[in-house]
Design an enzyme around this catalytic site. Structure first.
Site, PDB file in Angstrom:
ATOM      1  CG  ASP A  20      -0.325   0.446   2.596  1.00 22.71           C
ATOM      2  OD1 ASP A  20       0.780   1.012   2.788  1.00 22.71           O
ATOM      3  OD2 ASP A  20      -0.668  -0.920   3.238  1.00 22.71           O
TER       4      ASP A  20
ATOM      5  CG  ASP B  37       9.097 -15.887  -1.438  1.00 19.74           C
ATOM      6  OD1 ASP B  37       9.999 -15.950  -0.808  1.00 19.74           O
ATOM      7  OD2 ASP B  37       7.394 -15.949  -1.657  1.00 19.74           O
ATOM      8  N   GLY B  38       9.991 -12.700  -0.514  1.00 26.90           N
ATOM      9  CA  GLY B  38      10.400 -11.974   0.660  1.00 26.90           C
ATOM     10  C   GLY B  38      11.621 -12.996   0.770  1.00 26.90           C
TER      11      GLY B  38
ATOM     12  CG  ASP C 152       3.827  -3.280   6.004  1.00 25.29           C
ATOM     13  OD1 ASP C 152       2.818  -4.063   6.787  1.00 25.29           O
ATOM     14  OD2 ASP C 152       2.750  -2.305   5.208  1.00 25.29           O
TER      15      ASP C 152
ATOM     16  N   PRO D 117      -0.071 -16.544   1.780  1.00 25.92           N
ATOM     17  CG  PRO D 117      -0.688 -15.104  -0.436  1.00 25.92           C
ATOM     18  CD  PRO D 117      -1.555 -15.990   1.097  1.00 25.92           C
TER      19      PRO D 117
END
Length: 285
Positions: A87, A139-140, A157, A164
């Site tokens: 966001d 992908d983190g 965050d 996910p």
């Protein structure tokens, strides 16, 4: 006339509801089901897989505490890594610090960024266009496991540990974050509402402990995240960073030149005082 209601599905026997005054966007992406709608009290609201993620009215509480606590505690953060945060609210707050020279943000879903730029533009407030920002769609967990860069502060965050977002509460993710941190760096993460999600606090502490000398939590009251105060995981090898006095924090706050709506130095220091039921749960674990 029947009023359409959005009911959050995070808990089976308890929850909150919002009047769905206008649906702005609804779509199932490759990774998750996204809805953005208007509510008369909270403005524009975004939910993923039936769980409220952010609202226009109270997003500043969450984003300020996730950002300014680690950055001002560190005191010399130049490079910041954000995992998730599509966001743009975390990115916006990080970039308010002129001392920050570079921010990498890793978001798994480009659609979340695109929709939030369109329907929640004040969250990012142009931050995605800042030249200091490097946006990576990936992908983190894979990113922190393979990244060769190093950062002073890492902010996760993430969504709740289902779907996910589940892997962002795993030992592999925490191990990857540790390897990406510079010496003396700070890792923070969203960690749910402990009154309702006590196991998350216990599990996070256990999984962080092999990699960081100091693991703790701080808290804030975010109206949208119902059920009591929300906790944020904190991890570093320097325990002194979470015990800074208000005078030092106030000096850093003034030097930063930022202005906030929720965060202040006294609240920063006090946020590390946890409710007794959280301390008891951590002690028993």
């Amino acid at each position: 006339m029947t009023t359409t209601i959005f009911r959050e599905g995070l808990y089976e026997g308890y929850g909150q509801s919002f009047t769905l005054d206008e649906v702005l966007f609804e779509h199932r992406t490759e990774h998750q089901e996204l809805i953005i709608f208007r509510n008369r009290d909270f403005g524009t609201v975004m939910a993923l897989d039936g769980i409220i993620q952010t609202t226009e009215r109270d997003e500043f509480v969450y984003h300020e505490m996730m950002t300014h606590v680690p950055i001002l505690a560190h005191g010399a953060a130049r490079r910041v890594l954000i995992i998730g945060g599509g966001d743009g609210g975390i990115l916006r707050e990080v970039l308010r610090h002129d001392s920050v020279e570079h921010v990498t943000q890793v978001e798994i879903d480009q659609a979340v960024i695109d929709m939030c730029k369109q329907y929640l533009p004040n969250h990012s407030a142009g931050a995605f266009d800042d030249p200091r920002a490097n946006i990576v769609i990936a992908d983190g967990v894979d990113f922190v496991s393979e990244c060769q860069d190093r950062f002073d502060v890492i902010i996760s965050d993430c969504t709740d540990p289902i779907g996910p977002g589940e892997v962002l509460f795993s030992s592999r993710f925490y191990e990857g974050c540790k390897r990406c941190l510079n010496p003396g760096g700070v890792f923070v993460a969203q960690n749910g509402v402990p009154f309702m999600q006590q196991d998350e606090v216990i599990t996070t502490r256990q999984r962080l402990s092999p990699y960081f000398a100091d693991q703790s939590f701080y808290n804030a009251a975010v109206p949208t995240y119902v059920g009591g105060v929300m906790t944020f995981a904190w991890a570093s090898d320097n325990a002194d960073l979470r015990e800074l006095d208000v005078k030092t924090l106030a000096e850093r706050y003034e030097q930063s030149g930022i202005r906030t709506r929720y965060y202040n130095p006294a609240l920063h220091a006090a946020s590390f005082a946890l409710p007794q039921y959280v301390l008891d749960a951590l002690s028993e674990a």
